[in-house]
Write a protein that holds these residues in place. Structure first.
Motif, mmCIF file in Angstrom:
data_model
loop_
_atom_site.group_PDB
_atom_site.id
_atom_site.type_symbol
_atom_site.label_atom_id
_atom_site.label_comp_id
_atom_site.label_asym_id
_atom_site.label_seq_id
_atom_site.Cartn_x
_atom_site.Cartn_y
_atom_site.Cartn_z
ATOM 1 N N ASP A 93 28.171 36.178 15.621
ATOM 2 C CA ASP A 93 26.634 36.388 16.290
ATOM 3 C C ASP A 93 26.951 37.006 17.526
ATOM 4 O O ASP A 93 25.966 36.942 18.349
ATOM 5 C CB ASP A 93 26.492 34.824 16.434
ATOM 6 N N ALA A 94 27.900 37.807 17.745
ATOM 7 C CA ALA A 94 28.090 38.300 19.218
ATOM 8 C C ALA A 94 26.799 39.356 19.463
ATOM 9 O O ALA A 94 26.558 39.334 20.777
ATOM 10 C CB ALA A 94 29.349 39.386 19.230
ATOM 11 N N GLY A 95 26.478 40.088 18.510
ATOM 12 C CA GLY A 95 25.214 41.072 18.805
ATOM 13 C C GLY A 95 23.885 39.992 19.254
ATOM 14 O O GLY A 95 23.387 40.680 20.209
ATOM 15 N N THR A 96 23.706 39.106 18.522
ATOM 16 C CA THR A 96 22.438 38.297 18.789
ATOM 17 C C THR A 96 22.858 37.550 20.250
ATOM 18 O O THR A 96 21.804 37.377 21.166
ATOM 19 C CB THR A 96 22.248 37.478 17.726
ATOM 20 N N ILE A 97 24.177 37.123 20.466
ATOM 21 C CA ILE A 97 24.397 36.400 21.785
ATOM 22 C C ILE A 97 24.120 37.363 22.959
ATOM 23 O O ILE A 97 23.750 37.123 23.886
ATOM 24 C CB ILE A 97 25.578 35.586 21.759
ATOM 25 N N THR A 98 24.370 38.638 22.596
ATOM 26 C CA THR A 98 24.365 39.494 23.900
ATOM 27 C C THR A 98 23.040 39.622 24.264
ATOM 28 O O THR A 98 22.699 39.721 25.372
ATOM 29 C CB THR A 98 25.213 40.853 23.051
ATOM 30 N N SER A 99 22.113 40.027 23.172
ATOM 31 C CA SER A 99 20.698 39.931 23.506
ATOM 32 C C SER A 99 19.849 38.937 23.725
ATOM 33 O O SER A 99 19.244 38.790 24.744
ATOM 34 C CB SER A 99 20.073 40.670 22.050
ATOM 35 N N TYR A 100 20.336 37.689 23.220
ATOM 36 C CA TYR A 100 19.452 36.612 23.450
ATOM 37 C C TYR A 100 20.395 35.200 24.037
ATOM 38 O O TYR A 100 19.654 34.237 24.423
ATOM 39 C CB TYR A 100 18.757 36.200 22.326
ATOM 40 N N GLY A 101 21.580 35.226 23.956
ATOM 41 C CA GLY A 101 22.522 34.068 24.218
ATOM 42 C C GLY A 101 22.785 33.213 23.263
ATOM 43 O O GLY A 101 22.244 33.657 21.993
ATOM 44 N N CYS A 102 23.434 32.151 23.210
ATOM 45 C CA CYS A 102 23.569 31.466 22.235
ATOM 46 C C CYS A 102 22.654 30.439 21.923
ATOM 47 O O CYS A 102 21.835 29.875 22.663
ATOM 48 C CB CYS A 102 24.824 30.339 22.683
ATOM 49 N N PRO A 103 22.097 30.135 20.451
ATOM 50 C CA PRO A 103 21.206 29.474 20.133
ATOM 51 C C PRO A 103 21.187 28.133 20.463
ATOM 52 O O PRO A 103 20.131 27.545 21.329
ATOM 53 C CB PRO A 103 21.110 29.466 18.674
ATOM 54 N N ILE A 104 22.034 27.371 20.744
ATOM 55 C CA ILE A 104 22.079 26.096 21.339
ATOM 56 C C ILE A 104 22.214 25.987 22.769
ATOM 57 O O ILE A 104 21.341 25.314 23.207
ATOM 58 C CB ILE A 104 23.405 25.192 20.557
ATOM 59 N N GLY A 105 22.924 26.912 23.308
ATOM 60 C CA GLY A 105 22.945 26.748 24.681
ATOM 61 C C GLY A 105 21.304 27.185 25.111
ATOM 62 O O GLY A 105 20.983 26.514 26.234
ATOM 63 N N SER A 169 25.062 41.711 29.168
ATOM 64 C CA SER A 169 24.535 42.117 27.864
ATOM 65 C C SER A 169 25.854 43.211 27.355
ATOM 66 O O SER A 169 25.679 44.336 27.247
ATOM 67 C CB SER A 169 23.348 43.428 28.267
ATOM 68 N N ASP A 170 26.779 42.329 27.286
ATOM 69 C CA ASP A 170 28.144 43.005 26.685
ATOM 70 C C ASP A 170 28.895 42.014 26.012
ATOM 71 O O ASP A 170 29.272 40.974 26.761
ATOM 72 C CB ASP A 170 28.877 43.477 28.165
ATOM 73 N N PRO A 171 29.310 42.118 24.979
ATOM 74 C CA PRO A 171 30.159 41.487 24.063
ATOM 75 C C PRO A 171 31.593 41.072 24.591
ATOM 76 O O PRO A 171 32.181 40.027 24.188
ATOM 77 C CB PRO A 171 30.185 41.779 22.632
ATOM 78 N N GLU A 172 32.069 41.862 25.536
ATOM 79 C CA GLU A 172 33.315 41.740 26.020
ATOM 80 C C GLU A 172 33.754 40.277 26.340
ATOM 81 O O GLU A 172 34.764 39.594 26.000
ATOM 82 C CB GLU A 172 33.826 42.700 26.918
ATOM 83 N N PRO A 173 33.137 39.589 27.291
ATOM 84 C CA PRO A 173 33.697 38.407 27.673
ATOM 85 C C PRO A 173 33.648 37.425 26.467
ATOM 86 O O PRO A 173 34.616 36.557 26.484
ATOM 87 C CB PRO A 173 32.300 37.736 28.560
#
Length: 190
Positions: A93-105, A169-173
């Motif tokens: 889900d890294a792409g979505t997390i990069t754009s919007y964050g974790c769904p639960i968090g 806005s970077d999946p590296e972390p």
């Protein structure tokens, strides 16, 4: 072909979840939800009397999703593989997390802005996830307290990485923390 009326509540909940995730629950109006779902605004009020009611429906939908994911993770052959599957889900889900964050968090943060009760309800998903991870560490032979500490470390690590990934806005972390957590899971022993 018109959609059956019986799926309207599900469509409204799905639309609300999408909007809450992409723009924030607090900023999403019931009218926005109606528009996103392609229904009359009055339909939202028929199914959801308040934003709290709508938020609870989103939480229930996400809780069901995570219950299904837990079943999927539990199909892995051993606790280490199950824990790694949890981490891998976030990588997928890294792409979505990069754009919007974790769904639960994201949902927990947004829900708390609407009401304490809604925030508490959303937090139950984290509670469920931590309890599941605790069970995995117990299956690896760790005592109860140590298992819970490790479960908290795992969830905190992945959630913190998700927040930083979204902020930058970077999946590296997320990628680096996931790699670290997977090595830690593979080598941890009681």
């Amino acid at each position: 072909m018109p959609r059956p009326a019986t799926d309207k509540r599900e469509r409204l909940t799905a639309a609300a979840a999408t909007l809450a995730y992409t723009r924030g629950l607090e900023r999403t109006t019931l009218g926005d939800v109606a528009s996103e779902a392609g229904v009359a605004t009055g339909s939202v009020y028929y199914y959801f009397k308040s934003k709290d009611d709508l938020g609870l429906a989103i939480v229930d939908q996400l809780r069901e999703r995570y219950a299904a994911l837990v079943e999927e993770w539990n199909a892995a052959p051993d606790p280490r593989a199950r824990l790694a599957a949890y981490v891998d889900m976030h990588l997928r889900d890294a792409g979505t997390i990069t754009s919007y964050g974790c769904p639960i968090g994201s949902l927990c943060s947004e829900a708390r802005k609407v009401s304490e009760d809604l925030g508490d309800s959303a937090a139950e998903i984290f509670t469920m996830t931590i309890a599941w991870a605790t069970e995995q560490f117990e299956a690896l032979g760790f005592p109860s307290d140590a298992s819970r500490a490790r479960a908290l470390h795992l969830v905190t690590g992945i959630q913190g990485a998700a927040v930083l990934t979204n902020a930058l806005s970077d999946p590296e972390p997320l990628e680096r923390e996931a790699a670290h957590l997977k090595r830690w899971i593979a080598t941890t022993s009681a």
